[in-house]
Motif scaffolding. Structure first.
Motif, PDB file in Angstrom:
ATOM      1  N   ASN A 190      47.487  27.014  41.285  1.00  0.00           N
ATOM      2  CA  ASN A 190      47.174  27.973  42.325  1.00  0.00           C
ATOM      3  C   ASN A 190      46.782  29.333  41.769  1.00  0.00           C
ATOM      4  O   ASN A 190      45.746  29.888  42.122  1.00  0.00           O
ATOM      5  CB  ASN A 190      48.361  28.115  43.276  1.00  0.00           C
ATOM      6  N   SER A 191      47.609  29.846  40.855  1.00  0.00           N
ATOM      7  CA  SER A 191      47.323  31.170  40.289  1.00  0.00           C
ATOM      8  C   SER A 191      46.024  31.136  39.512  1.00  0.00           C
ATOM      9  O   SER A 191      45.201  32.046  39.605  1.00  0.00           O
ATOM     10  CB  SER A 191      48.450  31.594  39.372  1.00  0.00           C
ATOM     11  N   ALA A 192      45.856  30.054  38.760  1.00  0.00           N
ATOM     12  CA  ALA A 192      44.643  29.952  37.941  1.00  0.00           C
ATOM     13  C   ALA A 192      43.405  30.007  38.828  1.00  0.00           C
ATOM     14  O   ALA A 192      42.418  30.669  38.492  1.00  0.00           O
ATOM     15  CB  ALA A 192      44.668  28.661  37.144  1.00  0.00           C
ATOM     16  N   ASN A 193      43.456  29.343  39.974  1.00  0.00           N
ATOM     17  CA  ASN A 193      42.302  29.370  40.872  1.00  0.00           C
ATOM     18  C   ASN A 193      42.051  30.769  41.408  1.00  0.00           C
ATOM     19  O   ASN A 193      40.905  31.218  41.507  1.00  0.00           O
ATOM     20  CB  ASN A 193      42.505  28.391  42.023  1.00  0.00           C
ATOM     21  N   GLY A 194      43.131  31.463  41.776  1.00  0.00           N
ATOM     22  CA  GLY A 194      42.988  32.820  42.295  1.00  0.00           C
ATOM     23  C   GLY A 194      42.412  33.752  41.241  1.00  0.00           C
ATOM     24  O   GLY A 194      41.466  34.502  41.494  1.00  0.00           O
ATOM     25  N   LEU A 227      36.213  40.123  48.744  1.00  0.00           N
ATOM     26  CA  LEU A 227      36.529  38.701  48.912  1.00  0.00           C
ATOM     27  C   LEU A 227      37.263  38.159  47.693  1.00  0.00           C
ATOM     28  O   LEU A 227      38.327  37.538  47.805  1.00  0.00           O
ATOM     29  CB  LEU A 227      35.232  37.915  49.152  1.00  0.00           C
ATOM     30  N   PHE A 228      36.705  38.431  46.503  1.00  0.00           N
ATOM     31  CA  PHE A 228      37.300  37.841  45.303  1.00  0.00           C
ATOM     32  C   PHE A 228      38.528  38.612  44.848  1.00  0.00           C
ATOM     33  O   PHE A 228      39.463  38.032  44.299  1.00  0.00           O
ATOM     34  CB  PHE A 228      36.255  37.757  44.188  1.00  0.00           C
ATOM     35  N   LEU A 229      38.529  39.913  45.127  1.00  0.00           N
ATOM     36  CA  LEU A 229      39.711  40.706  44.759  1.00  0.00           C
ATOM     37  C   LEU A 229      40.912  40.267  45.593  1.00  0.00           C
ATOM     38  O   LEU A 229      42.016  40.070  45.071  1.00  0.00           O
ATOM     39  CB  LEU A 229      39.411  42.195  44.989  1.00  0.00           C
ATOM     40  N   PHE A 230      40.714  40.075  46.880  1.00  0.00           N
ATOM     41  CA  PHE A 230      41.819  39.632  47.733  1.00  0.00           C
ATOM     42  C   PHE A 230      42.285  38.238  47.324  1.00  0.00           C
ATOM     43  O   PHE A 230      43.472  37.925  47.371  1.00  0.00           O
ATOM     44  CB  PHE A 230      41.411  39.648  49.205  1.00  0.00           C
ATOM     45  N   SER A 231      41.325  37.397  46.922  1.00  0.00           N
ATOM     46  CA  SER A 231      41.717  36.057  46.470  1.00  0.00           C
ATOM     47  C   SER A 231      42.651  36.170  45.279  1.00  0.00           C
ATOM     48  O   SER A 231      43.600  35.410  45.131  1.00  0.00           O
ATOM     49  CB  SER A 231      40.492  35.241  46.062  1.00  0.00           C
ATOM     50  N   TYR A 232      42.342  37.139  44.440  1.00  0.00           N
ATOM     51  CA  TYR A 232      43.159  37.316  43.233  1.00  0.00           C
ATOM     52  C   TYR A 232      44.493  37.984  43.576  1.00  0.00           C
ATOM     53  O   TYR A 232      45.564  37.499  43.209  1.00  0.00           O
ATOM     54  CB  TYR A 232      42.354  38.157  42.237  1.00  0.00           C
ATOM     55  N   LEU A 233      44.431  39.077  44.334  1.00  0.00           N
ATOM     56  CA  LEU A 233      45.644  39.846  44.629  1.00  0.00           C
ATOM     57  C   LEU A 233      46.649  39.049  45.452  1.00  0.00           C
ATOM     58  O   LEU A 233      47.853  39.156  45.255  1.00  0.00           O
ATOM     59  CB  LEU A 233      45.293  41.125  45.386  1.00  0.00           C
TER      60      LEU A 233
END
Lengths: 377, 628
Positions: free
Chosen positions: A48-52, A111-117
């Protein structure tokens, strides 16, 4: 190439097998690590984390890639504009491009920052946040205002480009057919196009454009199927038609594009402001030529419908026009199509190559080709 | 085809013991009236078509990326369409190149992204999510699929006829498509295309009317319109779009059939071809374009809205957070649906249409960007402060949002008629719509398959393979379509067999080769998905009833819902579908069928007032029995 494909496919098959075997291993691993709620199969797994993180990393690498590729490939973007309106549309293209690029970077970054955060974390407390009308209003009005700005700039330019051509515009009759273009000029003697009618078209008889030789205006008309010449700095009005299927006149450097439609003449006017020689000097390419392409699918050789465009200095253009032979001169058999009472007038175009001295009486109303076509019916 | 029958056999053994009145195999799995079976039929047909369409694109991508390539190795399956020159080098026939482009477009837009996407998920989810036993008319639903099947067969057959399939591009503009002399593809291939599409439209209308009727009439107790999941809203809007616009395409096609076969002149005028002047006069090719795009433009929303609907559900579930701006989402979809009907002529700025019309359509077109932007912002805000679980479905949903934004933005440039002059019919357009509707919709479809697979087949798909599939596809799609914008900005025209004849288009060979390689990798990555899909149907991990902890009604059915979906009474709905991570609630989701009276700890003040109404909802009497 075949080899490359073969290697790729083998590589792929190998990869696929690896994936399957790895999957088996991972599947086993997953079942072991499962805890808590056995019903909750969708629980975050160890990837999960790796995908984020991966999504955000993808975005960072993309930004680098986009910037690099933009710089690397920029030189062939929008081939040098050589028409007056083309410079204006180019300007607005880049303005719009900057606007959408800002949107592109901001929105994708969120979009991608929220996916990560906000990748899953057992201890995070999710904010129960269902709606915010103020936010909705803001992000409805801001795009609306930006759009309005772009619309009005676009409208202004569009209206100008599609306005009526100036009266002094140099008129050229351009006809698309499978698979090539033919252009016709009104001639140097009367500067009036003869009428045309598709029923008079006759490839074998030397009249591919259906010029009506019962109209004396046609006697000095000349045509060309390999080159179109236009004067620099003077409005040019293309009267566009097609005789079999749809075509579209596309002159990339002039930012000109207009469909050629059988049965419905169209038009496009523009002012070229760089001659072929100017461009050759500017680009440092002595072999440079303007080209006309077809951009409406028209069959097998759609990709080969090329016509050279030569932009001359006005004086050279007049000289070139004078040097062209009228259709009647090129193909004296066409004299048979001329009615008897006009034969005498037509005769001189057949008899000699000399430009005619006698000027054909001017027809007062400047006719639109489409109209003259209808009149004939 | 063998895969299909195997699936069916498998399903049969799974379900057999649950059925009360046993139907024969044929009635149950082939001419089935059960919405779930029909959905799977659509899904598998869609996947088969998608693979065919994708491989076609590879053939013409090879031609574009490597124009000098020896294609003799494709002779075994392309036959005479590969001709050998005097040096023995195999060359793709330019007419067949056009046919491939045409078929790729037709297949992807209609057979995959309309039938495969709407057909699968509208059928599967509408009854399950609104709490209905089945579609309003199971029989019409069955007809819809089988007419689609016949349409598919006809289109497929057209690939094998001697003169090749239709070759006038998917927009089939006359006169090219009307005159047999103009192109070999305009002969029998075009006839089959038109017959196939006419049937397709009939199928789509039967489906669409059924979807709308079902949503309006068959909602379970308490499922008021403001409690519908966004998926259902999206499917309903899509169906309305289809019902209103497909008949126009049918009329366009009929008039074209008349022009082709019965000597009328709706679209033909002043034509001289093959040394002969045709008698047709007075028709207008532009008329066809208006009729075509009156469907053609709504069609892109028919393709993207269901994908956006699926995404809404998946993003909310996997962010463990309510979808942000539920009502704003509905209004923006309604806005998109309405505007979709009045922007069609932006495809026709340079066709010779009156420039004033161009101005009007430019204005309307840029307005449609606003509701689209609102949707994008709402998705992103849904992620904000969520607790995101990256299931494969969620990854594809996020990919969709990214494509929708990136591809949608370039629409702002193309919708501007002045800028469209240069970019019209160049690769800029190709890149734009492949991102915003092609890839985005395919990602929506894939996300939907990953998410609802457990409900469809009672088993889970493999996550690891899902991740691999996502990453290769996501990166691959961007690598294919991002550089394509550059080629478009340089002016490269679409539907060109090769560009080397033009000095102006003689650059960017490296980019074209790069795109081709990226496309090959991306398409082959789909094998991972196919393997996963087939493997999981038979040997996947057994699913649980609600594997994603989702709120919507389909997850209250048994793991393998039988005919009628719920064994007992259909659950009653009390709340909206997005009560994720509600403060005070013990779990991070509260399904729609949980009454407020059961959750006093998490109710908002206005929800406490609704408790009184629960009795009223419970006492509603519907006749939910199935009428056979």
């Amino acid at each position: 190439m075949t080899l490359l494909i073969a290697i790729l496919s083998i590589l792929f098959i190998v990869l696929t097998f690896m994936v399957v075997s790895k999957t088996q291993a991972i599947l086993k691993g997953l079942t072991k690590s499962e805890v808590e709620d056995s019903e909750y199969l969708g629980a975050p797994d160890k990837f999960n984390s790796a995908n984020g993180v991966g999504l955000f990393a993808f975005w960072i690498i993309s930004i680098v890639g986009i910037v690099w590729s933009f710089v690397a490939y920029k030189k062939d973007f929008l081939p040098e504009a050589s028409s007056v309106h083309g410079k204006e549309t180019d300007y607005w293209f880049w303005v719009s491009m900057i606007v959408i690029m800002i949107g592109f970077f901001i929105v994708n970054t969120f979009l991608f920052l929220f996916s990560y955060l906000y990748r899953h974390n057992k201890n995070r407390k999710v904010t129960f946040y269902t709606h915010n009308n103020n936010l909705e209003i803001i992000w409805t009005t801001v795009p609306a205002i930006v759009m309005a700005g772009l619309v009005f700039s676009g409208l202004r330019v569009w209206t100008k480009i599609t306005s009526e051509a100036p009266a002094n515009a140099e008129q050229i009759d351009i006809m698309g057919k499978q698979f090539g273009w033919t252009v016709r000029y009104a001639g140097v003697d009367d500067n009036q196009f003869g009428k045309y009618n598709y029923k008079l078209m006759d490839d074998a008889g030397g009249n591919p454009m259906g010029v009506d030789f019962s109209d004396p205006n046609s006697f000095d008309d000349f045509s060309n199927a390999s080159e179109m010449h236009i004067p620099k700095g003077k409005p040019v009005l293309l009267k566009i038609r097609a005789r079999d299927v749809l075509h579209s006149v596309f002159i990339p450097h002039m930012r000109v594009k207009m469909d050629a439609v059988p049965g419905m003449p169209t038009k496009f006017w523009f002012v070229a402001d760089k001659s072929t020689a100017d461009m050759r000097a500017e680009l440092g390419k002595p072999g440079f030529n303007y080209e006309i392409a077809c951009t409406e699918i028209c069959g097998r050789s759609h990709f080969g419908m090329k016509l050279l465009l030569v932009v001359d200095e006005p004086a050279d253009y007049e000289k070139w026009k004078k040097s062209q032979k009228p259709l009647l001169t090129e193909n004296p058999d066409l004299l048979n199509k001329v009615p008897d009472n006009l034969k005498a007038k037509a005769q001189k175009y057949v008899a000699s190559d000399e430009p005619a001295e006698e000027v054909v009486p001017e027809v007062v109303a400047s006719r639109v080709l489409g109209n003259s076509n209808k009149v004939l019916k | 085809m063998s895969a299909v029958s195997q699936v069916e056999v498998h399903e049969h053994s799974e379900h057999a013991h649950e059925e009360h009145h046993e139907l024969g195999f044929i009635r149950k799995y082939i001419f089935s009236e059960d919405h779930k079976v029909i959905a799977k039929q659509y899904l598998i047909s869609g996947i088969v078509w998608a693979l065919l369409g994708a491989f076609m694109s590879l053939v013409f991508r090879l031609q574009l990326g490597f124009p000098d390539m020896d294609m003799a190795w494709m002779k075994p399956f392309l036959g005479d369409w590969i001709s050998l020159d005097d040096k023995g080098l195999g060359k793709l026939d330019p007419n067949f190149y056009l046919a491939l482009v045409t078929m790729h477009g037709t297949i992807m837009v209609f057979f995959v992204l309309t039938a495969g996407l709407s057909g699968t998920f509208s059928n599967f989810l509408i009854p399950l999510q609104i709490g209905a036993r089945d579609m309003a008319s199971g029989f019409m639903n069955m007809l819809s699929y089988w007419i689609f099947f016949i349409s598919s067969v006809i289109m497929f057959v057209s690939l094998f006829i001697k003169t090749g399939p239709a070759g006038g591009s998917w927009v089939i503009y006359p006169p090219l498509s009307a005159l047999k002399e103009a192109n070999p593809g305009s002969g029998d291939g075009m006839t089959l295309w038109l017959v196939s599409m006419a049937l397709f439209i009939v199928s789509s209308l039967l489906g669409g009317i059924n979807y709308v009727t079902t949503v309006i009439n068959l909602r379970t107790k308490g499922m008021s319109m403001d409690k519908l999941p966004l998926t259902i809203w999206a499917f309903t809007f899509t169906a309305v779009l289809g019902i209103l616009s497909f008949p126009v395409l049918l009329s366009a096609a009929l008039l074209l059939i008349f022009d082709r076969s019965f000597g009328t002149s709706f679209y033909l005028s002043d034509i001289y071809i093959n040394g002969q002047a045709l008698p047709n006069q007075g028709g207008s090719p532009i008329l066809f374009q208006h009729l075509f795009w009156f469907l053609g433009h709504p069609e892109v929303y028919i393709v993207i809205l269901p994908a956006l609907g699926l995404t809404s559900e998946i993003i909310a579930t996997n962010s463990r957070k309510p979808i942000f701006g539920y009502k704003a989402m509905i209004f923006s979809m309604a806005g998109i649906m309405f505007l979709a009907f009045i922007v069609w002529a932006h495809h026709m700025f340079v066709t010779g249409m009156n420039p004033f019309l161009g101005s009007v359509f430019m204005l309307l077109t840029l307005i449609i960007a606003v509701p689209s932007a609102v949707k994008g912002f709402n998705y992103i805000t849904t992620l904000w402060k969520g607790n995101i679980i990256f299931t494969p479905a969620m990854l594809f949903a996020i990919g969709l949002v990214s494509f929708f934004i990136s591809g949608g933005l370039t629409g702002i440039i193309l919708g501007n008629s002045a800028l469209d002059i240069q970019l019209h019919d160049t690769y800029f357009v190709v890149a734009h719509f492949h991102l915003v509707m092609g890839s985005a919709a395919i990602f929506g479809m894939l996300a939907g398959v990953y998410h609802w697979f457990p409900k469809m087949f009672g088993r889970m798909m493999n996550n690891a393979m899902g991740y691999i599939h996502f990453w290769i596809t996501f990166i691959g799609v961007y690598l294919v379509f991002f550089p394509m914008h550059y080629i478009g900005i340089a002016g490269f025209p679409r539907r060109y067999y090769q560009w080397s004849g033009f000095e102006t288009f003689n650059t960017y060979m490296d980019l074209n080769a790069f795109i081709t390689i990226a496309a090959i990798i991306t398409v082959f990555a789909q094998i991972v998905f196919i393997l996963n899909f087939v493997y999981s149907i038979f040997w996947g991990k057994k699913a649980t009833a609600n594997p994603w902890k989702s709120n919507t009604l389909e997850w209250t059915t048994p793991i393998n819902p039988g005919h009628g979906n719920w064994p007992g009474e259909i659950p009653t709905v009390y709340r909206w579908p997005y009560d994720y991570s509600k403060p005070g609630a013990p779990d991070d989701f509260i399904p729609q069928n949980v009454p407020f009276s059961a959750t006093p700890e998490s109710n908002l003040p206005e929800e406490n007032e609704l408790i009184e109404k629960e009795e009223e909802i419970n006492s509603i009497k519907f006749d939910t029995s199935l009428h056979d």
